[in-house]
Design a protein around this motif. Structure first.
Motif, PDB file in Angstrom:
ATOM      1  N   ARG A   1      38.477  35.856  41.107  1.00  0.00           N
ATOM      2  CA  ARG A   1      38.659  35.261  39.784  1.00  0.00           C
ATOM      3  C   ARG A   1      39.714  36.069  39.050  1.00  0.00           C
ATOM      4  O   ARG A   1      39.623  37.301  38.966  1.00  0.00           O
TER       5      ARG A   1
ATOM      6  N   ARG B   1      36.701  34.902  47.530  1.00  0.00           N
ATOM      7  CA  ARG B   1      37.137  34.253  46.300  1.00  0.00           C
ATOM      8  C   ARG B   1      37.386  35.332  45.252  1.00  0.00           C
ATOM      9  O   ARG B   1      36.599  36.268  45.099  1.00  0.00           O
TER      10      ARG B   1
ATOM     11  N   GLU C   1      41.507  37.510  35.928  1.00  0.00           N
ATOM     12  CA  GLU C   1      41.267  37.851  34.519  1.00  0.00           C
ATOM     13  C   GLU C   1      42.506  38.548  33.987  1.00  0.00           C
ATOM     14  O   GLU C   1      42.812  39.667  34.380  1.00  0.00           O
TER      15      GLU C   1
ATOM     16  N   THR D   1      28.020  31.087  40.471  1.00  0.00           N
ATOM     17  CA  THR D   1      29.087  32.044  40.721  1.00  0.00           C
ATOM     18  C   THR D   1      28.626  33.414  40.261  1.00  0.00           C
ATOM     19  O   THR D   1      28.241  33.599  39.105  1.00  0.00           O
TER      20      THR D   1
ATOM     21  N   GLY E   1      41.242  32.900  34.518  1.00  0.00           N
ATOM     22  CA  GLY E   1      40.067  32.159  34.953  1.00  0.00           C
ATOM     23  C   GLY E   1      40.246  31.394  36.246  1.00  0.00           C
ATOM     24  O   GLY E   1      39.263  30.877  36.796  1.00  0.00           O
ATOM     25  N   ASP E   2      41.463  31.309  36.771  1.00  0.00           N
ATOM     26  CA  ASP E   2      41.679  30.607  38.039  1.00  0.00           C
ATOM     27  C   ASP E   2      40.961  31.335  39.174  1.00  0.00           C
ATOM     28  O   ASP E   2      40.844  32.560  39.173  1.00  0.00           O
ATOM     29  N   ILE E   3      40.517  30.561  40.156  1.00  0.00           N
ATOM     30  CA  ILE E   3      39.840  31.100  41.327  1.00  0.00           C
ATOM     31  C   ILE E   3      40.782  30.996  42.521  1.00  0.00           C
ATOM     32  O   ILE E   3      41.227  29.906  42.878  1.00  0.00           O
TER      33      ILE E   3
ATOM     34  N   ASN F   1      41.641  27.251  42.750  1.00  0.00           N
ATOM     35  CA  ASN F   1      40.608  26.372  42.192  1.00  0.00           C
ATOM     36  C   ASN F   1      40.200  25.289  43.198  1.00  0.00           C
ATOM     37  O   ASN F   1      39.989  24.139  42.847  1.00  0.00           O
TER      38      ASN F   1
END
Length: 146
Positions: A142, A140, A144, A60, A131-133, A118
């Motif tokens: 992320r 995609r 924060e 990633t 932190g989830d995608i 995710n």
């Protein structure tokens, strides 16, 4: 009491009433302005970021694109969204991230190709955490949070 004195007193009383009215109007407008500016400032405040990521050779990698997370952040191809997603598989109004009751929620806006969290396709709004995608089309993001 003479007529001239009575007229002078009436003029003074009228001026005093007018000034009192104007002062009250000014105070009301000032209070409304402060309230509105606090509301606008709260909506402009960022609560974190969405980072665009790519997966290359099963690693990633952060692409360098970073978008602020607002209390209501919309994602999609249309220019009216908070974050424009340049992907042919993204709908015009694809998804929304919003703060509700102190928690962050991700909601698919009835997009044609769906939204993932995710790697799992969304069927209904879900709570998201740091932190989830989030997947929209081939892009995609992320999450924060601050």
């Amino acid at each position: 009491m003479s007529t001239e004195l009575a007229l002078l007193l009436l003029r003074a009383a009228s001026a005093l009433i007018l000034l009192t009215f104007l002062a009250a109007l000014f105070m009301l407008l000032w209070r409304e302005y402060r309230s509105t500016s606090r509301y606008v400032e709260a909506n402009r405040r960022t609560y974190g970021h969405l980072l665009v990521i790519e997966e290359i050779d099963s690693k990633t990698i952060f692409t360098g694109e970073r978008y602020p997370l607002l209390t209501l952040t919309t994602l999609g191809r249309a220019s009216t969204n908070t974050i424009m997603v340049d992907d042919s598989f993204a709908s015009n109004e694809h998804a929304a991230i919003m703060m509700r009751d102190g928690q962050w929620w991700l909601e698919d806006r009835h997009s044609r190709n769906g939204t993932t969290i995710n790697g799992t396709r969304l069927e209904e709004p879900v709570i998201i955490t740091d932190g989830d995608i989030i997947g929209i089309g081939h892009k995609r993001f992320r999450l924060e949070l601050q």
